[in-house]
Design a protein around this motif. Structure first.
Motif, mmCIF file in Angstrom:
data_model
loop_
_atom_site.group_PDB
_atom_site.id
_atom_site.type_symbol
_atom_site.label_atom_id
_atom_site.label_comp_id
_atom_site.label_asym_id
_atom_site.label_seq_id
_atom_site.Cartn_x
_atom_site.Cartn_y
_atom_site.Cartn_z
ATOM 1 N N ILE A 59 0.871 -1.172 0.000
ATOM 2 C CA ILE A 59 0.000 0.000 0.000
ATOM 3 C C ILE A 59 0.909 1.222 0.000
ATOM 4 N N SER A 60 0.568 2.203 -0.824
ATOM 5 C CA SER A 60 1.428 3.381 -0.914
ATOM 6 C C SER A 60 0.593 4.624 -1.177
ATOM 7 N N ASP A 61 1.191 5.750 -0.906
ATOM 8 C CA ASP A 61 0.616 7.053 -1.215
ATOM 9 C C ASP A 61 1.750 7.898 -1.776
ATOM 10 N N GLN A 62 1.849 7.939 -3.096
ATOM 11 C CA GLN A 62 2.939 8.687 -3.723
ATOM 12 C C GLN A 62 2.833 10.178 -3.432
ATOM 13 N N SER A 63 1.612 10.690 -3.210
ATOM 14 C CA SER A 63 1.468 12.114 -2.911
ATOM 15 C C SER A 63 2.085 12.467 -1.565
ATOM 16 N N ARG A 64 2.178 11.514 -0.659
ATOM 17 C CA ARG A 64 2.798 11.739 0.649
ATOM 18 C C ARG A 64 4.154 11.073 0.766
ATOM 19 N N GLY A 65 4.540 10.306 -0.252
ATOM 20 C CA GLY A 65 5.873 9.723 -0.277
ATOM 21 C C GLY A 65 6.098 8.571 0.678
ATOM 22 N N TRP A 66 5.093 7.721 0.899
ATOM 23 C CA TRP A 66 5.313 6.584 1.775
ATOM 24 C C TRP A 66 4.765 5.315 1.149
ATOM 25 N N SER A 67 5.282 4.207 1.635
ATOM 26 C CA SER A 67 4.766 2.902 1.232
ATOM 27 C C SER A 67 4.983 1.912 2.366
ATOM 28 N N HIS A 68 4.227 0.843 2.324
ATOM 29 C CA HIS A 68 4.361 -0.224 3.310
ATOM 30 C C HIS A 68 4.139 -1.543 2.587
ATOM 31 N N THR A 69 5.014 -2.492 2.836
ATOM 32 C CA THR A 69 4.901 -3.817 2.245
ATOM 33 C C THR A 69 4.845 -4.843 3.359
ATOM 34 N N GLN A 70 3.916 -5.770 3.238
ATOM 35 C CA GLN A 70 3.737 -6.831 4.222
ATOM 36 C C GLN A 70 3.676 -8.158 3.469
ATOM 37 N N THR A 71 4.400 -9.143 3.929
ATOM 38 C CA THR A 71 4.327 -10.471 3.334
ATOM 39 C C THR A 71 3.756 -11.441 4.346
ATOM 40 N N ALA A 72 3.059 -12.438 3.852
ATOM 41 C CA ALA A 72 2.473 -13.458 4.715
ATOM 42 C C ALA A 72 2.269 -14.725 3.905
ATOM 43 N N CYS A 73 1.993 -15.810 4.595
ATOM 44 C CA CYS A 73 1.760 -17.091 3.941
ATOM 45 C C CYS A 73 0.430 -17.673 4.369
ATOM 46 N N LEU A 74 -0.225 -18.302 3.423
ATOM 47 C CA LEU A 74 -1.426 -19.075 3.699
ATOM 48 C C LEU A 74 -1.420 -20.238 2.716
ATOM 49 N N ARG A 75 -0.884 -21.339 3.151
ATOM 50 C CA ARG A 75 -0.822 -22.529 2.302
ATOM 51 C C ARG A 75 -2.240 -23.007 2.017
ATOM 52 N N GLY A 76 -2.496 -23.412 0.798
ATOM 53 C CA GLY A 76 -3.809 -23.942 0.432
ATOM 54 C C GLY A 76 -4.863 -22.880 0.177
ATOM 55 N N ALA A 77 -4.465 -21.618 0.009
ATOM 56 C CA ALA A 77 -5.435 -20.558 -0.290
ATOM 57 C C ALA A 77 -6.138 -20.878 -1.607
ATOM 58 N N SER A 78 -7.440 -20.626 -1.691
ATOM 59 C CA SER A 78 -8.214 -21.015 -2.872
ATOM 60 C C SER A 78 -7.955 -20.126 -4.089
ATOM 61 N N LEU A 79 -7.470 -18.898 -3.891
ATOM 62 C CA LEU A 79 -7.190 -17.968 -4.991
ATOM 63 C C LEU A 79 -8.416 -17.796 -5.889
ATOM 64 N N ALA A 80 -9.608 -17.721 -5.286
ATOM 65 C CA ALA A 80 -10.841 -17.708 -6.051
ATOM 66 C C ALA A 80 -11.599 -16.387 -6.019
ATOM 67 N N SER A 81 -11.108 -15.368 -5.319
ATOM 68 C CA SER A 81 -11.871 -14.121 -5.267
ATOM 69 C C SER A 81 -10.940 -12.918 -5.202
ATOM 70 N N ALA A 82 -11.485 -11.783 -5.598
ATOM 71 C CA ALA A 82 -10.774 -10.506 -5.502
ATOM 72 C C ALA A 82 -11.765 -9.496 -4.948
ATOM 73 N N LYS A 83 -11.302 -8.607 -4.090
ATOM 74 C CA LYS A 83 -12.192 -7.633 -3.459
ATOM 75 C C LYS A 83 -11.566 -6.250 -3.496
ATOM 76 N N VAL A 84 -12.381 -5.269 -3.794
ATOM 77 C CA VAL A 84 -12.004 -3.863 -3.684
ATOM 78 C C VAL A 84 -13.073 -3.281 -2.780
ATOM 79 N N ILE A 85 -12.695 -2.873 -1.572
ATOM 80 C CA ILE A 85 -13.708 -2.529 -0.577
ATOM 81 C C ILE A 85 -13.393 -1.247 0.182
ATOM 82 N N ALA A 86 -14.459 -0.654 0.705
ATOM 83 C CA ALA A 86 -14.391 0.374 1.738
ATOM 84 C C ALA A 86 -15.318 -0.154 2.817
#
Length: 151
Positions: A59-86
């Motif tokens: 996640i980043s905000d180029q207008s404010r000059g910051w970013s954050h990267t997070q990595t994680a693992c979930l073995r067996g994830a279904s990879l079946a959906s995508a969400k764009v939410i508020a």
């Protein structure tokens, strides 16, 4: 309850706190952040996977000059959906009141490189007896907005 596009399990959007690791898997998590500055925010976010259970959220905000990267693992994830939410913030006590955020615009929403609109996504309206926020229709380019209605 989430609003916007996709299913949603009513979970808060807290990237640094949302980490899942299946029992018995070995995975390392890395965090990388830059220092913010001041101006009007314009966020970019992405989640990528190697298909083998390793996920990277940026996640980043180029207008404010910051970013954050997070990595994680979930073995067996279904990879079946995508969400764009508020969605409304929450705490251990449940969903918190929804602040008047005006209108939030989402643009260029994609899944697997294709416009989110090509997947005929479901719009979800946040309600709890009364409509709290309402998503617009989605354009061919994957753009839509969410408008605050009530706390």
């Amino acid at each position: 309850m989430p609003l916007g596009r996709g299913g949603g399990e009513g979970r808060p959007p807290a990237p640094a706190a949302r980490r899942s690791t299946a029992p018995g898997t070995r995975c390392t998590r890395r965090r990388r952040s830059t220092t913010p500055t001041r101006s009007r925010p314009a966020f970019n976010a992405s989640v990528t996977t190697d298909g083998a259970g390793h996920f990277t959220l940026t996640i980043s905000d180029q207008s404010r000059g910051w970013s954050h990267t997070q990595t994680a693992c979930l073995r067996g994830a279904s990879l079946a959906s995508a969400k764009v939410i508020a969605e409304a913030p929450s705490s251990s006590g449940g969903v918190l009141p929804l602040a008047d955020f005006g209108t939030v615009n989402f643009s260029g929403s994609t899944a697997n490189g294709a416009s989110l609109s090509s997947f005929n996504p479901d719009a979800i309206t946040m309600a709890g007896g009364t409509t709290k926020a309402n998503p617009s229709g989605i354009s061919g380019s994957g753009s839509f907005s969410v408008a605050w209605k009530h706390s």
